[in-house]
Design an enzyme around this catalytic site. Sequence first.
Site, PDB file in Angstrom:
ATOM      1  N   SER A  11      21.333 -26.979 -46.064  1.00 28.91           N
ATOM      2  CA  SER A  11      20.911 -25.577 -46.058  1.00 28.91           C
ATOM      3  C   SER A  11      21.386 -24.772 -44.943  1.00 28.91           C
ATOM      4  O   SER A  11      22.845 -24.573 -44.856  1.00 28.91           O
ATOM      5  CB  SER A  11      19.334 -25.525 -45.973  1.00 28.91           C
ATOM      6  OG  SER A  11      18.686 -24.293 -46.197  1.00 28.91           O
ATOM      7  N   HIS A  24      14.517 -27.894 -52.892  1.00 31.42           N
ATOM      8  CA  HIS A  24      14.963 -27.937 -51.736  1.00 31.42           C
ATOM      9  C   HIS A  24      14.539 -28.852 -50.506  1.00 31.42           C
ATOM     10  O   HIS A  24      13.889 -28.836 -49.739  1.00 31.42           O
ATOM     11  CB  HIS A  24      14.639 -26.346 -50.926  1.00 31.42           C
ATOM     12  CG  HIS A  24      15.588 -25.828 -49.766  1.00 31.42           C
ATOM     13  ND1 HIS A  24      17.012 -25.619 -49.976  1.00 31.42           N
ATOM     14  CD2 HIS A  24      15.784 -25.717 -48.395  1.00 31.42           C
ATOM     15  CE1 HIS A  24      17.601 -25.368 -49.085  1.00 31.42           C
ATOM     16  NE2 HIS A  24      16.602 -25.306 -48.030  1.00 31.42           N
ATOM     17  N   ASP A  58      15.738 -25.687 -56.906  1.00 31.79           N
ATOM     18  CA  ASP A  58      15.775 -25.036 -55.464  1.00 31.79           C
ATOM     19  C   ASP A  58      15.340 -23.617 -55.492  1.00 31.79           C
ATOM     20  O   ASP A  58      15.923 -22.727 -55.960  1.00 31.79           O
ATOM     21  CB  ASP A  58      17.176 -25.334 -54.887  1.00 31.79           C
ATOM     22  CG  ASP A  58      17.093 -24.895 -53.343  1.00 31.79           C
ATOM     23  OD1 ASP A  58      15.867 -24.440 -52.969  1.00 31.79           O
ATOM     24  OD2 ASP A  58      17.823 -25.645 -52.609  1.00 31.79           O
TER      25      ASP A  58
END
Length: 219
Positions: free
Chosen positions: A115, A198, A167
């Site tokens: 991320s 995620h 996600d």
Amino acid sequence: MLNCEVVEPKGAADAAVIWLHGLGASGHDFVPVIPHLGLPENHGVRFVFPHAPEIPVTINGGMVMPAWYDIFAMSIEREIDLVQIESSSAAVRELIQRELDAGIASERIVLAGFSQGGAVAYHTALSYPKPLAGLLTLSTYFATAKEVTLSEASKTLAIHIFHGSQDPMVPETMGHTANQILQSMGFNPKYRSYPMQHEVCVEEIVDIGNSLKAWLQLG
């Protein structure tokens, strides 16, 4: 120097993986993944998991939390603090230098990031002046595609992009966009999608291990 969780191999280290966590997380997050990577017992890889500094994050109401940079808006392009992402990148370059000083060749150092950490890993690896073993970007996006100055050494960089098809935080379109931009820059990234949100999944962890084994010639 960033505070880090460091996991040493059983024997002498001859390679290193520097792995950056996501927004609001910590360097502890990915430590439990190591035993599941399928690496040989005598792998010789030092794992370095830095902790991001704690800063106010605009999209979270200015709340102070571990973050590599501030995010001003969650648009598909992401509005971010470019000064802070460069500062975080500089801090990662210090960690790479520490490995070089410890006798690890740059060609045996992998950068990985999840991320927000992946955005910093992109910026750092593609601009780093020495050749690296590879770049793993997990559930992330290429935040500085317009700003990064590619190094000569990065032109042959091995890049694997892993993303979740479900996600909700970093939509997979952002992973595909990063892949396309890298191809337009002359890179040949490998892209893989997983039916997850995620997060990371078992199949992805196995693939991460396979990437490390290939790049670092482990067993």
